[in-house]
Scaffold this active site. Structure first.
Site, PDB file in Angstrom:
ATOM      1  N   SER A 200       3.182  -7.279   2.589  1.00 42.79           N
ATOM      2  CA  SER A 200       2.478  -6.020   2.335  1.00 42.79           C
ATOM      3  C   SER A 200       1.137  -5.981   3.056  1.00 42.79           C
ATOM      4  O   SER A 200       0.737  -4.936   3.580  1.00 42.79           O
ATOM      5  CB  SER A 200       2.281  -5.825   0.832  1.00 42.79           C
ATOM      6  N   ARG A 204       0.844  -3.044   5.898  1.00 45.87           N
ATOM      7  CA  ARG A 204      -0.112  -1.975   5.588  1.00 45.87           C
ATOM      8  C   ARG A 204      -1.127  -1.821   6.713  1.00 45.87           C
ATOM      9  O   ARG A 204      -1.399  -0.710   7.184  1.00 45.87           O
ATOM     10  CB  ARG A 204      -0.825  -2.261   4.274  1.00 45.87           C
ATOM     11  N   ASN A 208      -1.042   1.550   9.489  1.00 37.60           N
ATOM     12  CA  ASN A 208      -2.155   2.495   9.593  1.00 37.60           C
ATOM     13  C   ASN A 208      -2.774   2.500  10.988  1.00 37.60           C
ATOM     14  O   ASN A 208      -3.104   3.565  11.523  1.00 37.60           O
ATOM     15  CB  ASN A 208      -3.222   2.167   8.546  1.00 37.60           C
TER      16      ASN A 208
END
Length: 270
Positions: A200, A204, A208
Site C-alpha cells: 500500500s 499509493r 499519485n
C-alpha cells in the site's frame, strides 16, 4: 522529437515521456536499471544530507537565518508528529521520519519542473533526439517499492527485536483467534495484513505521482510539445501545479506518517 528530428505523434510523445532511460539492450528485463530514477533519487538524497548537515554545522543560538529557521521548523514539525504517533522509545524513528518526509518530498517535487525542460536538455547533451529521460523518481514503481521494502525490513526487525522470534510468530499465528485450530486462518489473515503494508505504501505514492506526471504531459500535448517550454505552456500548467503541489506534500507526509504508525505497531508487545 524522433531520432531523425521529426515531430512525434501524440501517442509517441506520451510514450516517449513515460519511458525510462534504461540500461542494457532489453529495457523490460527484470535486471534493467532505470538510470534516470537512480540519478535523481540518489542525487536528491545527497543534496538533502549536504543541506541539512551544512545548516546543522552553521547553526547559531542567536537570530537564525531564513534557511536555519526553515529547517528548525521542519525538524520540530516532524518531531511533534513522531511524539504524537509513536508510542515506544527509539532514537532512530524521528531522524528516519525526517529523512523520509524531506527525501520523498524532494523526489515528488521534481514533478513541478516543466515536462520538456530536462528531457530536452538530456537529448541535447546526449546528441540523440530519441534519448529517454524521466525526472520524477517516485513515478517509478521500482523506487516506491524500494522505499516501502526498506520500511518493511524495519517493521520485521523491530517486531522481532521487541517481541522476540517466538512473540513475532505467536502474533502471526494466534491473532485474532487465540485457538490453535485456527492457526492457518490466523496466519493467512496476519500475513496478508503484514504484506499489505509495504504494498500500500508503494502503490499509493506511485499512483499519485504517476497520475500527476501524466496530466502534466497531457496538458503539454494539448498545445503541442514545443509550447510546453514556453510562456503559454507554463501558464496552462500553473493551475494543475498549484493543486498538485498540495498532492506532492501530502503524499510525502502520508508516507512518513504510515511509516511511523507501522513502526509503532511493531514496538507494541501484547
Amino acid at each position: 522529437m524522433s531520432a531523425t528530428g521529426e515531430a512525434l505523434t501524440p501517442q509517441e510523445y506520451i510514450q516517449h515521456h513515460l519511458t525510462f532511460w534504461a540500461s542494457g539492450s532489453e529495457p523490460s528485463s527484470f535486471w534493467t536499471w532505470h538510470i534516470d530514477s537512480l540519478l535523481f533519487s540518489v542525487g536528491l538524497g545527497v543534496l538533502f544530507l549536504w543541506l541539512f548537515r551544512s545548516v546543522g554545522k552553521k547553526a547559531t543560538t542567536g537570530v537564525p537565518g531564513k534557511l536555519q529557521c526553515f529547517v528548525e521548523m521542519l525538524v520540530e514539525f516532524v518531531d511533534s508528529s513522531v511524539k504524537e504517533t509513536f508510542h515506544g522509545r527509539n532514537k532512530v524513528i524521528a531522524p528516519l521520519a525526517l529523512t523520509i518526509f524531506v527525501w520523498v518530498f524532494m523526489m515528488n517535487f521534481m514533478d513541478m519542473v516543466p515536462v520538456d525542460w530536462l528531457p530536452q536538455l538530456a537529448q541535447l547533451i546526449a546528441g540523440d533526439h530519441n534519448q529517454y529521460f524521466r525526472v520524477v523518481p517516485t513515478a517509478d514503481l521500482n523506487v516506491t517499492f524500494s522505499l516501502a521494502l526498506g520500511v518493511f525490513v524495519l517493521i520485521i526487525y523491530y517486531s522481532i527485536k521487541v517481541k522476540g522470534v517466538s512473540g513475532f510468530v505467536k502474533e502471526l499465528t494466534l491473532q485474532p483467534f487465540n485457538v490453535k485450530a485456527m492457526i492457518p486462518v490466523n496466519f493467512l489473515l496476519e500475513f496478508v495484513t503484514l504484506i499489505a503494508k509495504p504494498i500500500s505504501l508503494a502503490l499509493r505514492l506511485f499512483g499519485n505521482l504517476y497520475a500527476g506526471e501524466l496530466i502534466f504531459i497531457l496538458i503539454a500535448l494539448m498545445y503541442g510539445a514545443n509550447l510546453a517550454i514556453g510562456t503559454l505552456g507554463i501558464g496552462l500548467q500553473l493551475g494543475w501545479l498549484i493543486f498538485h503541489i498540495l498532492v506532492v506534500t501530502l503524499q510525502a507526509f502520508i508516507f512518513m506518517m504510515l511509516t511511523i504508525v507501522y513502526l509503532s505497531m511493531a514496538h507494541e508487545d501484547h
